[in-house]
Design an enzyme around this catalytic site. Structure first.
Site, PDB file in Angstrom:
ATOM      1  N   GLU A   1      43.464  13.127  43.158  1.00 51.58           N
ATOM      2  CA  GLU A   1      42.077  12.664  44.127  1.00 51.58           C
ATOM      3  C   GLU A   1      42.267  12.827  45.391  1.00 51.58           C
ATOM      4  O   GLU A   1      41.442  12.951  46.236  1.00 51.58           O
ATOM      5  CB  GLU A   1      41.839  11.395  43.286  1.00 51.58           C
ATOM      6  CG  GLU A   1      41.144  11.620  41.709  1.00 51.58           C
ATOM      7  CD  GLU A   1      40.681  10.437  41.167  1.00 51.58           C
ATOM      8  OE1 GLU A   1      40.406  10.473  40.341  1.00 51.58           O
ATOM      9  OE2 GLU A   1      41.029   9.268  42.116  1.00 51.58           O
TER      10      GLU A   1
ATOM     11  N   GLU B   1      48.329   8.942  35.367  1.00 50.30           N
ATOM     12  CA  GLU B   1      47.274   8.089  36.217  1.00 50.30           C
ATOM     13  C   GLU B   1      47.731   8.268  37.561  1.00 50.30           C
ATOM     14  O   GLU B   1      46.708   8.281  38.554  1.00 50.30           O
ATOM     15  CB  GLU B   1      47.037   6.621  35.653  1.00 50.30           C
ATOM     16  CG  GLU B   1      45.849   5.963  36.421  1.00 50.30           C
ATOM     17  CD  GLU B   1      44.527   6.701  36.449  1.00 50.30           C
ATOM     18  OE1 GLU B   1      44.343   6.992  34.979  1.00 50.30           O
ATOM     19  OE2 GLU B   1      43.969   6.774  37.245  1.00 50.30           O
TER      20      GLU B   1
HETATM   21  N1  LIG Z   1      34.598  17.106  46.655  1.00 54.09           N
HETATM   22  C1  LIG Z   1      34.024  17.263  45.380  1.00 54.09           C
HETATM   23  N2  LIG Z   1      33.467  18.517  45.154  1.00 54.09           N
HETATM   24  C2  LIG Z   1      33.172  18.742  43.773  1.00 54.09           C
HETATM   25  N3  LIG Z   1      33.367  17.868  42.983  1.00 54.09           N
HETATM   26  C3  LIG Z   1      33.726  16.716  43.074  1.00 54.09           C
HETATM   27  C4  LIG Z   1      34.206  16.120  44.274  1.00 54.09           C
HETATM   28  N4  LIG Z   1      34.740  15.003  44.239  1.00 54.09           N
HETATM   29  C5  LIG Z   1      34.454  14.751  43.229  1.00 54.09           C
HETATM   30  N5  LIG Z   1      33.959  15.705  42.364  1.00 54.09           N
HETATM   31  C6  LIG Z   1      33.488  15.498  40.894  1.00 54.09           C
HETATM   32  O1  LIG Z   1      33.540  14.101  40.654  1.00 54.09           O
HETATM   33  C7  LIG Z   1      34.229  13.673  39.778  1.00 54.09           C
HETATM   34  C8  LIG Z   1      34.663  12.224  40.123  1.00 54.09           C
HETATM   35  O2  LIG Z   1      35.425  12.257  41.282  1.00 54.09           O
HETATM   36  P1  LIG Z   1      36.106  10.771  42.020  1.00 54.09           P
HETATM   37  O3  LIG Z   1      37.028  11.337  42.991  1.00 54.09           O
HETATM   38  O4  LIG Z   1      35.049   9.930  42.120  1.00 54.09           O
HETATM   39  O5  LIG Z   1      37.099  10.477  40.835  1.00 54.09           O
HETATM   40  P2  LIG Z   1      37.264   9.177  40.130  1.00 54.09           P
HETATM   41  O6  LIG Z   1      35.925   8.649  39.670  1.00 54.09           O
HETATM   42  O7  LIG Z   1      37.905   8.125  41.067  1.00 54.09           O
HETATM   43  O8  LIG Z   1      37.980   9.582  38.951  1.00 54.09           O
HETATM   44  P3  LIG Z   1      38.788   8.470  37.886  1.00 54.09           P
HETATM   45  O9  LIG Z   1      37.635   7.979  37.170  1.00 54.09           O
HETATM   46  O10 LIG Z   1      39.671   9.499  37.493  1.00 54.09           O
HETATM   47  O11 LIG Z   1      39.352   7.506  38.849  1.00 54.09           O
HETATM   48  C9  LIG Z   1      35.311  14.588  39.871  1.00 54.09           C
HETATM   49  O12 LIG Z   1      35.794  14.677  38.544  1.00 54.09           O
HETATM   50  C10 LIG Z   1      34.499  15.914  40.018  1.00 54.09           C
HETATM   51  O13 LIG Z   1      34.034  16.332  38.914  1.00 54.09           O
END
Ligand SMILES: Nc1ncnc2c1ncn2[C@@H]1O[C@H](COP(=O)(O)OP(=O)(O)OP(=O)(O)O)[C@@H](O)[C@H]1O
Length: 132
Positions: free
Chosen positions: A82, A75
């Site tokens: 991220e 994690e």
């Molecule tokens: N800049 C980007 N370009 C393309 N796809 C993206 C981008 N940012 C996010 N994604 C897509 O959205 C999804 C979620 O991204 P996000 O940054 O919100 O992660 P998160 O929800 O915080 O993840 P986690 O649940 O692991 O904390 C990613 O797994 C990816 O598939």
């Protein structure tokens, strides 16, 4: 190099205390800003309580501790990926950003499955041993 006209540090830490303070800030950011990290900490605390209730042996504790730290480490890596991806792409869609974030999330999922398997292998026999 540290900025001269600002207290915002961008250079290397000068001593151990400064390094420690920044590491603690990192842990605090994980706790306060990352919902999934909090979930894994609660799941680890639950496993710890189960271990006490079911009186698992030292071998069981070693496996449970390994599973806890593997998930938490995954994690932490996911959060780093991220954050760095967001820093690089700055809110623009990128197929490479998607791949990096999806792979990092996949790593967390694999580690969580590992932890569930370890939990079942340790807790289920301990439960039946206790009620026998
Ligand atoms: N800049 C980007 N370009 C393309 N796809 C993206 C981008 N940012 C996010 N994604 C897509 O959205 C999804 C979620 O991204 P996000 O940054 O919100 O992660 P998160 O929800 O915080 O993840 P986690 O649940 O692991 O904390 C990613 O797994 C990816 O598939």
């Amino acid at each position: 190099m540290a900025l001269k006209d600002s207290k915002k540090q961008i250079g290397k830490n000068k001593n151990f205390c400064q390094s420690l303070a920044h590491a603690l800030q990192g842990i605090w950011a994980l706790i306060t800003e990352e919902r999934n990290f909090r979930f894994h900490v609660f799941a680890s605390a639950f496993a710890f309580i189960m271990g006490i209730i079911l009186k698992i042996d030292i071998n069981g504790w070693l496996w449970i501790a390994t599973a806890m730290f593997v998930v938490i480490a995954a994690e932490v890596l996911n959060t780093i990926v991220e954050t760095v991806v967001d820093l690089i792409v700055d809110n623009h869609y990128s197929i490479l950003a998607k791949k990096a974030k999806d792979v990092a999330a996949g790593g967390v999922l694999i580690s969580a499955l590992f932890a569930v398997i370890i939990g079942c292998l340790i807790f289920i026999p301990s439960f039946f041993k206790l009620i026998r």
